[in-house]
Design an enzyme around this catalytic site. Structure first.
Site, short mmCIF file in Angstrom:
data_model
loop_
_atom_site.label_atom_id
_atom_site.label_comp_id
_atom_site.label_asym_id
_atom_site.label_seq_id
_atom_site.Cartn_x
_atom_site.Cartn_y
_atom_site.Cartn_z
N HIS A 188 -7.81 48.19 21.24
CA HIS A 188 -8.75 47.56 22.19
C HIS A 188 -8.08 47.23 23.53
O HIS A 188 -8.40 46.24 24.18
CB HIS A 188 -9.37 46.28 21.61
CG HIS A 188 -10.18 46.52 20.38
ND1 HIS A 188 -11.55 46.70 20.41
CD2 HIS A 188 -9.85 46.61 19.08
CE1 HIS A 188 -12.01 46.89 19.18
NE2 HIS A 188 -11.00 46.84 18.35
N ASN A 203 -17.74 44.55 16.68
CA ASN A 203 -17.82 45.88 17.26
C ASN A 203 -19.27 46.25 17.54
O ASN A 203 -20.19 45.53 17.13
CB ASN A 203 -17.25 46.92 16.29
CG ASN A 203 -15.72 46.96 16.31
OD1 ASN A 203 -15.08 46.46 17.23
ND2 ASN A 203 -15.14 47.58 15.30
N TYR A 222 -4.38 38.16 13.80
CA TYR A 222 -4.66 37.97 15.23
C TYR A 222 -3.71 36.96 15.90
O TYR A 222 -3.44 37.07 17.09
CB TYR A 222 -6.13 37.59 15.44
CG TYR A 222 -7.05 38.80 15.32
CD1 TYR A 222 -7.22 39.43 14.09
CD2 TYR A 222 -7.71 39.32 16.41
CE1 TYR A 222 -8.03 40.55 13.96
CE2 TYR A 222 -8.52 40.44 16.29
CZ TYR A 222 -8.68 41.05 15.06
OH TYR A 222 -9.47 42.16 14.94
FE1 HDE Z 1 -9.20 44.02 15.37
N1 HDE Z 1 -7.45 43.59 16.30
N2 HDE Z 1 -8.19 44.33 13.65
N3 HDE Z 1 -10.90 44.64 14.44
N4 HDE Z 1 -10.21 43.78 17.04
C1 HDE Z 1 -7.31 43.31 17.59
O1 HDE Z 1 -6.05 41.54 18.46
C2 HDE Z 1 -6.93 43.94 13.40
C3 HDE Z 1 -11.03 45.03 13.15
C4 HDE Z 1 -11.56 43.83 17.22
O2 HDE Z 1 -11.31 42.02 23.30
C5 HDE Z 1 -5.94 42.84 17.95
O3 HDE Z 1 -5.97 40.45 20.41
C6 HDE Z 1 -6.60 44.15 12.03
C7 HDE Z 1 -12.40 45.10 12.77
C8 HDE Z 1 -11.89 43.61 18.60
O4 HDE Z 1 -9.37 41.05 22.98
C9 HDE Z 1 -5.21 42.84 16.61
C10 HDE Z 1 -7.71 44.71 11.46
C11 HDE Z 1 -13.10 44.77 13.89
C12 HDE Z 1 -10.69 43.41 19.24
C13 HDE Z 1 -6.28 43.34 15.66
C14 HDE Z 1 -8.71 44.80 12.48
C15 HDE Z 1 -12.14 44.49 14.92
C16 HDE Z 1 -9.66 43.51 18.24
C17 HDE Z 1 -5.28 43.60 19.05
C18 HDE Z 1 -7.88 45.19 10.04
C19 HDE Z 1 -14.62 44.72 14.07
C20 HDE Z 1 -10.47 43.19 20.72
C21 HDE Z 1 -5.25 42.68 20.24
C22 HDE Z 1 -8.06 44.20 9.12
C23 HDE Z 1 -15.26 43.75 13.27
C24 HDE Z 1 -10.56 41.75 21.08
C25 HDE Z 1 -5.79 41.45 19.76
C26 HDE Z 1 -10.40 41.59 22.58
C27 HDE Z 1 -8.29 43.33 18.51
C28 HDE Z 1 -6.06 43.45 14.36
C29 HDE Z 1 -9.96 45.37 12.25
C30 HDE Z 1 -12.56 44.11 16.24
C31 HDE Z 1 -3.93 43.62 16.55
C32 HDE Z 1 -5.28 43.85 11.36
C33 HDE Z 1 -12.97 45.44 11.38
C34 HDE Z 1 -13.27 43.61 19.21
O5 HDE Z 1 -4.82 41.55 16.24
#
Ligand code: HDE
Length: 728
Positions: A104, A177, A391
């Protein structure tokens, strides 16, 4: 054509230039407070020829006399180490970047508010969901997932839809999402999924694309991804605007009321602008013409006072429903059809203020799934549980220390008090003598205390079972909802899914990966598998072995289709008007009026950026020169040309592209009689259909704009696409 003497007062070249809409009201949050006095309009001023200006200083506040030259020993001599201003300026510049988000990275944010329209006090004690009409400030960041920070907006990708609500009980982040399901079921697979989707590690390409071997290798070995793949291959993954996408919390959460009773919940954001997407061939071209297409669109809309709005919907259900549902509500690769559990609309989210500074706000905002107020709690979804852990780590890495909540965009806007102290960049150390508790320093000096009544209390679930690395057997059906999604699409949407799969797999080099992917499609829909195998020139493989047979007759759901949930007006969309010297002034004026009354926008595209002179001598400024304003940037186009003008356009490759692309992308096209010469030279004059509408008189402008309300004239696609032709 010679310019007439009447050309003095020039008309603007776009509706953005015409309207001087009022600036949006400033919400509670004022980022300027973070800068102190020395920046922006604050600080000492002095007089210059241009009026009073702030005095340039170093970060230490020392006034700067000369910012153009470093200190030297003699005019041509060596630079001196004592030049503190130079050293500080360079040192700061060298440290301007922070690590981009690992996923993202490419995102765009805006401020606004959330207003409750229906109280949920029966199911939750969360303060923000109690009183109808009450508003809290909000910040939303939209993003693509795979691309790096500088990648193009219209990659085929999932869009992040992360919402931060600054409630009176702390920040509530709904980090969702634009697609309601996910690729994987257990967080431990996330690094593999993302590694596979990102550029391949040896060559570092392709950027912001899933059309490559590694991604499809992983996907074809991960059948649980198949439902999500249907969504990412659909037009949901190429939205027209950030304003025209739905948002989903994805996981099952819990709401908890004052009595401690818990109810399962799924969160939905429904755009008032309706669902809209672009065509794939268009997306590819938009990325070249305007890689900032989505962020520019959001910026322009908000600054023009056309504030995007979403409704907050909740699907509420209990254990009895969860037990009777065909799938496990803890499995993030499944959704709950709205026909089964209706979406109850309880609030509205309005974005009414662009950021003041992209870095301070959009880049530094830190969303975390674990940020939930009392009255909201988690389910055991193993993806959500993994996210709750992950996160915090990412914020530490990106923002450089534990005090990222001191950055204004991340700071709560409610009273807060705790004993956390020190660390990098600490700006809010606790006052008073006690920095621990329990303590005996009394109310005045002893600091904050726990509040069992107001505080967050987890739902007291009883969990049981052996400790093991395991996937629940209730997560084993990977194809039924993929099929349900596919069957719920209109024929043109189904075609687009087939086209996208063929496109993506045609970029995959290894035939076994292509074949393995098709073997999964066979478990979803045989016709889709046929289309894709045929499009790739592939022998049909055997169906993939399925842990559970596909349920073939799940009822279709209209809520899953974009086409069935589009807008019923042209509001907020953009007409591109290709204009030449001598073009009919009455028709141009009628178009502008019709655009205005739809609440839409227009841009004038012309052979020269200096603009054109209309038939009545009025000068009209151009917003775009033809080469810079291809038709892919517009929702619909009109060609208003004089005979001489059309003859000139007819020799211009960019002008011909303008009309052939608009035609191929199934757009509504308005054209004056004289403009036809351009369509003839472009080779499409004989194919013009009922969505290519003549502009002969003023009234035609209204009829044309009314027709434009429908998103596209999709039947045309069957004529302009080789894949749609019957086999010879
Ligand atoms: Fe994320 N995800 N994600 N994700 N995600 C990040 O956090 C992570 C997942 C989502 O505009 C990171 O600040 C893991 C699902 C959005 O700043 C990180 C898993 C969904 C955003 C991270 C998921 C998301 C992130 C990277 C698996 C939809 C952007 C930078 C369990 C429901 C937020 C950050 C923004 C961002 C980890 C899966 C949505 C690395 C470990 C499912 C919208 O922490």
């Amino acid at each position: 054509m010679a310019k007439s003497a009447k050309t003095l007062s020039k008309r603007p070249g776009s509706s953005k230039d015409v309207k001087s809409k009022e600036q949006p009201p400033v919400a509670d949050f004022d980022v300027s407070t973070m800068y102190g006095e020395e920046q922006g309009s604050g600080g000492e001023t002095h007089q210059t020829a241009g009026g009073d200006v702030a005095t340039l200083t170093t970060a230490q506040g020392i006034p700067v006399a000369d910012d153009q030259n470093s200190v030297k020993q003699g005019a041509r001599g060596p630079a001196l180490l004592e030049d503190g201003h130079f050293r500080e300026k360079m040192f700061h510049f060298d440290h301007e970047r922070i690590p981009e988000r690992v996923v993202h990275a490419r995102g765009y944010g805006a401020h606004g508010y959330f207003e409750l329209t229906e109280s949920l006090s029966d199911v939750t004690r969360a303060d923000v969901l109690q009183r109808v009409g009450e508003r809290v400030p909000a910040f939303v960041r939209f993003s693509t997932v795979a691309g790096s920070k500088g990648s193009a907006d219209l990659a085929r990708d999932v869009r992040g839809f992360a919402v931060k609500l600054y409630t009176q009980e702390g920040n509530w982040d709904i980090v969702g999402n634009n697609i309601p399901v996910f690729f994987i079921q257990d967080a431990i697979k996330f690094p593999d999924l993302i590694h596979a989707a990102k550029p391949e590690p040896d060559r570092d390409f392709p950027q912001a694309q899933t059309a490559h071997d590694n991604f499809w290798d992983f996907i074809s070995l991960t059948p649980e991804a198949m439902h999500m793949v249907m969504w990412t291959m659909s037009d949901r993954a190429i939205p027209r605007s950030l304003r025209t996408m739905e948002g989903f919390g994805v996981h099952t959460f819990r709401l908890v009321n004052a009595e401690g009773k818990s109810t399962f919940v799924k969160f939905h954001w429904k755009p008032k602008q309706g669902l809209q997407s672009v065509a794939w061939n268009e997306a590819v071209k938009i990325n070249g013409a305007d890689p900032d297409f989505h962020r520019r669109d959001l910026w322009d809309a908000i600054n023009a006072g056309d504030f995007p709005e979403w409704e907050l919907g909740v699907q509420l259900f209990d254990d009895a429903f969860a037990d009777s549902f065909d799938f496990d509500v803890l499995d993030a690769t499944k959704l709950i059809p709205e026909e089964l559990v209706p979406v109850r609309i309880v609030g509205r989210l309005v974005l009414d203020r662009a950021v003041d500074n992209f870095f301070a706000e959009t880049e530094q905002v830190a969303f975390m799934t674990q940020n939930v107020p009392p009255g909201v709690d988690f389910s055991n979804d193993p993806l959500l549980q993994g996210r709750n852990f992950s996160y915090l780590d990412t914020q530490l890495k990106r923002l450089g220390g534990p005090n990222f909540t001191h950055i204004p965009i991340n700071a709560p806007k409610c009273p807060m008090a705790h004993f956390q102290q020190d660390g990098h960049m600490a700006m809010r150390n606790p006052k008073g003598r006690a920095n621990y508790e329990p303590n005996s320093w009394g109310a005045a000096q002893g600091g904050p205390r726990e509040d069992p009544a107001r505080g967050h209390v987890p739902v007291p679930m009883t969990e049981d079972g052996p400790k093991q690395r395991v996937r629940s057997e209730t997560f084993a059906d990977h194809y039924s909802q993929a099929r349900q999604f596919f069957m719920s699409q209109t024929p043109i949407e189904q075609k687009h899914i087939g086209d996208a799969l063929v496109f993506e797999l045609s970029k995959v080099e290894r035939p076994d990966i292509r074949s393995r992917t098709v073997s999964h499609l066979l478990n979803i829909d045989a016709t889709l598998a046929d289309t894709v195998a045929d499009g790739l020139g592939l022998d049909m493989p055997d169906a993939a072995k399925a842990a559970r047979p596909t349920i073939m007759d799940l009822p279709t759901s209209d809520a899953l289709s974009i086409a069935k949930n589009g807008p019923d007006n042209f509001k907020g969309r953009k007409l591109g008007i290709l204009l030449t010297d001598g073009a009919d002034a009455a028709i141009f004026n009628a178009l502008v009026k019709a655009v205005d009354s739809e609440g839409a926008n227009y841009e004038v595209v012309a052979p020269k950026i200096g603009g054109v002179t209309l038939s009545d001598g009025t000068a009209v400024a151009a917003k775009q020169k033809i080469d810079g304003g291809p038709s892919v940037l517009y929702d619909a186009v009109a060609v208003v040309a004089s005979a001489e003008g059309a003859a000139l356009l007819a020799v211009d490759a960019a002008a011909k592209d303008f009309v052939t692309d608009a035609f191929a992308h199934c757009k509504f096209i308005g054209l004056t009689a004289d403009a036809k010469a351009l369509f003839e030279k472009a080779g499409i004059a004989d194919d013009l259909d009922e969505a290519c509408m003549p502009l002969a008189a003023d009234k035609d402008a209204v009829a044309f704009l009314t027709a434009c309300r429908a998103l596209r004239h999709w039947p045309r696609e069957m004529k302009v696409d080789l894949d749609a032709q019957p086999a010879a």
